[in-house]
Write a protein that holds these residues in place. Structure first.
Motif, mmCIF file in Angstrom:
data_model
loop_
_atom_site.group_PDB
_atom_site.id
_atom_site.type_symbol
_atom_site.label_atom_id
_atom_site.label_comp_id
_atom_site.label_asym_id
_atom_site.label_seq_id
_atom_site.Cartn_x
_atom_site.Cartn_y
_atom_site.Cartn_z
ATOM 1 N N TYR A 196 0.854 -1.184 0.000
ATOM 2 C CA TYR A 196 0.000 0.000 0.000
ATOM 3 C C TYR A 196 0.893 1.237 0.000
ATOM 4 N N HIS A 197 1.057 1.832 -1.165
ATOM 5 C CA HIS A 197 1.872 3.037 -1.272
ATOM 6 C C HIS A 197 0.954 4.234 -1.146
ATOM 7 N N THR A 198 0.704 4.660 0.063
ATOM 8 C CA THR A 198 -0.247 5.738 0.287
ATOM 9 C C THR A 198 0.165 6.522 1.525
ATOM 10 N N PHE A 199 -0.441 7.698 1.698
ATOM 11 C CA PHE A 199 -0.207 8.473 2.905
ATOM 12 C C PHE A 199 -0.758 7.738 4.118
ATOM 13 N N CYS A 200 -0.322 8.160 5.292
ATOM 14 C CA CYS A 200 -0.883 7.618 6.524
ATOM 15 C C CYS A 200 -2.257 8.244 6.777
ATOM 16 N N PRO A 201 -3.232 7.472 7.266
ATOM 17 C CA PRO A 201 -4.574 8.006 7.514
ATOM 18 C C PRO A 201 -4.639 9.133 8.549
ATOM 19 N N ILE A 202 -3.584 9.321 9.368
ATOM 20 C CA ILE A 202 -3.646 10.445 10.304
ATOM 21 C C ILE A 202 -3.628 11.783 9.558
ATOM 22 N N VAL B 194 -3.022 13.831 18.132
ATOM 23 C CA VAL B 194 -2.494 12.598 17.544
ATOM 24 C C VAL B 194 -1.544 11.952 18.548
ATOM 25 N N VAL B 195 -1.848 10.729 18.942
ATOM 26 C CA VAL B 195 -1.040 10.000 19.930
ATOM 27 C C VAL B 195 -0.144 9.027 19.166
ATOM 28 N N GLY B 196 1.150 9.347 19.065
ATOM 29 C CA GLY B 196 2.044 8.509 18.280
ATOM 30 C C GLY B 196 3.507 8.794 18.572
ATOM 31 N N THR C 71 7.961 9.639 14.406
ATOM 32 C CA THR C 71 7.699 9.479 12.971
ATOM 33 C C THR C 71 6.369 10.118 12.591
ATOM 34 N N CYS C 72 5.356 9.923 13.430
ATOM 35 C CA CYS C 72 4.053 10.550 13.184
ATOM 36 C C CYS C 72 4.183 12.073 13.213
ATOM 37 N N GLY C 73 4.952 12.565 14.165
ATOM 38 C CA GLY C 73 5.148 14.007 14.266
ATOM 39 C C GLY C 73 5.862 14.573 13.055
ATOM 40 N N TYR C 74 6.877 13.861 12.562
ATOM 41 C CA TYR C 74 7.589 14.315 11.366
ATOM 42 C C TYR C 74 6.647 14.350 10.164
ATOM 43 N N PHE C 75 5.808 13.321 10.066
ATOM 44 C CA PHE C 75 4.859 13.282 8.943
ATOM 45 C C PHE C 75 3.905 14.472 8.988
ATOM 46 N N LEU C 76 3.360 14.739 10.172
ATOM 47 C CA LEU C 76 2.430 15.871 10.296
ATOM 48 C C LEU C 76 3.130 17.192 10.002
ATOM 49 N N GLN C 77 4.352 17.337 10.476
ATOM 50 C CA GLN C 77 5.086 18.575 10.223
ATOM 51 C C GLN C 77 5.330 18.776 8.734
ATOM 52 N N ASN C 78 5.671 17.708 8.029
ATOM 53 C CA ASN C 78 5.937 17.822 6.602
ATOM 54 C C ASN C 78 4.655 17.989 5.794
ATOM 55 N N ALA C 79 3.633 17.209 6.135
ATOM 56 C CA ALA C 79 2.397 17.254 5.359
ATOM 57 C C ALA C 79 1.589 18.515 5.639
ATOM 58 N N LEU C 80 1.625 18.993 6.885
ATOM 59 C CA LEU C 80 0.778 20.119 7.280
ATOM 60 C C LEU C 80 1.595 21.327 7.704
ATOM 61 N N GLY C 81 2.865 21.357 7.359
ATOM 62 C CA GLY C 81 3.740 22.423 7.838
ATOM 63 C C GLY C 81 3.341 23.803 7.418
ATOM 64 N N PRO D 190 -2.704 26.062 14.466
ATOM 65 C CA PRO D 190 -3.769 25.126 14.102
ATOM 66 C C PRO D 190 -4.288 24.381 15.311
ATOM 67 N N ARG D 191 -5.488 23.842 15.186
ATOM 68 C CA ARG D 191 -6.132 23.142 16.290
ATOM 69 C C ARG D 191 -5.818 21.643 16.244
ATOM 70 N N TYR D 192 -4.540 21.335 16.185
ATOM 71 C CA TYR D 192 -4.114 19.947 16.316
ATOM 72 C C TYR D 192 -2.735 19.934 16.976
ATOM 73 N N ALA D 193 -2.416 18.809 17.595
ATOM 74 C CA ALA D 193 -1.126 18.698 18.282
ATOM 75 C C ALA D 193 -0.703 17.237 18.297
ATOM 76 N N MET D 194 0.508 17.011 18.750
ATOM 77 C CA MET D 194 1.098 15.671 18.764
ATOM 78 C C MET D 194 1.426 15.284 20.200
ATOM 79 N N ALA D 195 0.853 14.190 20.670
ATOM 80 C CA ALA D 195 1.244 13.618 21.958
ATOM 81 C C ALA D 195 2.272 12.537 21.671
#
Length: 460
Positions: free
Chosen positions: A16-22, A39-41, A44-54, A61-66
């Protein structure tokens, strides 16, 4: 390719070559205006969010990383204490109406009991906490939204039938929660005549267009899941009809039917003028309404987009599979005169997409085009070999494969762009055509006569 009489389904065992569902946080936190997504992760999850939503990180924004640390994974720290500390900080800083906990692969692997902790903290903090496990174990990144909406469906107020004497007749009323004084009020059915709830996250402008189209047919929409504000969630229960606007919401549809006892309206999805017309006609038939003026409306859209359609007519396209929108977009492109060699799709729920599949087959017969090969969980290496043999004019693919295909002289279009573009309803058909024709126009130097694609924005 197969004849247009039947659709052929195959299943491979590709990766499955796709983005992560988060990544669903990108559009859902903007759609649900009074929400906060946690997002509890791991890092790696934090890096993805930073790159995708930077691009939105400086707008608070109204989201954060735990971020889970070694002590969390080895069970040396108390998950409840840590999450309570973070959620208390969110409450003090942002004061949201609801907090979404987005689980990840790691929370699944270490069996973190998010569903058990959430009710305890919800009582202590006085804020609803919705748990959605939108992790990378899903097939496609769009299924993150499906998971969140399925979790929200359990929080919608209950719709019940009550009887009360009024001028010698019984009338139905809906039980709704008045959050201002925590009392229940009885609302007469006149305000919910159609008892229709639509589910799927769309930009507010697109949702308004679909509301208006149904209102013209005397079928008012009583609510949307998700709503723009958490306290405006629609009433659900027996007597409520629900209809989806996106093909990747099968889990939400199942929850609405089995857990909330709603009745699903099985219709093609409102993508393209043909799909929008079929979607409205199906809803009208459920409520015993005769749809009027839709054929003229559809023909008007086709005529308006002749300049784009002539670019792709008699061209061929190959879908590698990425976001679960493939069947609907392929059906629309076949209606535009294209030949679709193959529809790769990461996951296919044939029950939820049965109306769309039937519509795809009818469209192939109408346009005298061969039925495409539908491959679930496609093997990308095999797909590249098939493309080498078929030589399609265009490949709609995930970002990972775009450059390698371009190096093989195959024009490509990123499938993720269709996820964020406004592609629903009559008036947005041109936006789909703008995306599809862009690589072909770039090669030929063709410039359309009319307006170009409206500015693409994330959901507002």
């Amino acid at each position: 390719m197969k004849t247009s009489e039947t659709l052929a389904f195959e299943c491979e065992t590709g990766n499955y070559h796709t983005f992560c569902p988060i990544s669903c946080v990108a559009w859902l936190y903007q759609k649900i205006e009074d929400s906060f997504f946690l997002v509890v992760g791991t890092k790696t999850c934090g890096y993805f969010l930073q790159n995708a939503l930077g691009v939105t990180i400086f707008a608070e924004p109204r989201y954060a990383m735990a971020e889970l640390e070694e002590g969390d994974i080895s069970a040396k720290l108390n998950d409840q204490v840590e999450l309570e500390r973070i959620c208390l900080q969110i409450k003090n800083d942002r004061n949201p109406s609801v907090i979404f906990w987005i689980g990840t692969c790691t929370t699944e692997i270490i069996k973190m009991d998010l569903e058990g902790i959430a009710p305890i903290l919800e009582k202590r903090l006085g804020i609803p906490i919705v748990v959605a496990r939108a992790n990378g174990l899903d097939y496609a990144f769009t299924q993150g939204e499906d998971t969140v909406l399925a979790a929200m469906a359990h929080r919608c107020p209950e719709y019940k039938h009550y009887t009360g004497k009024d001028s010698g007749e019984f009338e139905r009323v809906a039980l709704i929660n008045n959050s201002s004084n925590n009392k229940y009020l009885f609302q007469k059915e006149e305000s919910l005549k159609s008892n229709l709830v639509l589910f799927g996250s769309l930009p507010s402008s697109v949702a308004s267009q679909l509301n208006l189209e149904l209102k013209r047919q005397s079928v008012p929409v009583s609510g949307w899941l998700p709503s723009q504000r958490y306290n405006e969630l629609p009433n659900l229960g027996e007597g409520i009809f629900v209809c989806g606007v996106n093909p990747f919401l099968s889990r939400t549809a199942t929850t609405l039917m089995r857990r909330r006892k709603c009745q699903l309206v099985g219709a093609p999805f409102p993508i393209g003028p043909d799909g929008t017309r079929a979607w409205i006609e199906k809803i009208c038939s459920v409520f015993n309404k005769k749809a009027e003026g839709l054929e003229e409306r559809e023909n008007q859209i086709w005529n308006k987009n002749k300049d784009y359609i002539q670019i792709i007519r008699d061209k061929s396209v190959f879908f590698m599979g990425d976001n679960l929108l493939e069947i609907s977009i392929a059906r629309f492109l076949i209606r535009c005169g294209m030949t679709v060699y193959e529809i790769g799709i990461p996951y296919m729920d044939r029950r939820y997409q049965s109306a769309e599949l039937s519509f795809l087959q009818d469209t192939c017969e109408k346009m005298k085009k061969p039925s495409p090969r539908i491959v679930e969980k496609p093997d990308n290496y095999s797909q590249v070999q098939r493309m080498h043999e078929l030589k399609p004019d265009l490949a709609i693919t995930g970002m990972a494969h775009a450059n390698p295909l371009e190096a093989r002289n195959i024009d490509t279009k990123w499938s993720v762009e269709f996820t964020f573009a406004q592609i629903h309803g009559f008036s947005n058909a041109r936006d789909i055509l703008e995306l599809v024709t862009r690589p072909l126009r770039r090669k030929s130097g063709f410039t359309p006569n009319s307006r170009s694609l409206s500015k693409q924005t994330l959901l507002n």
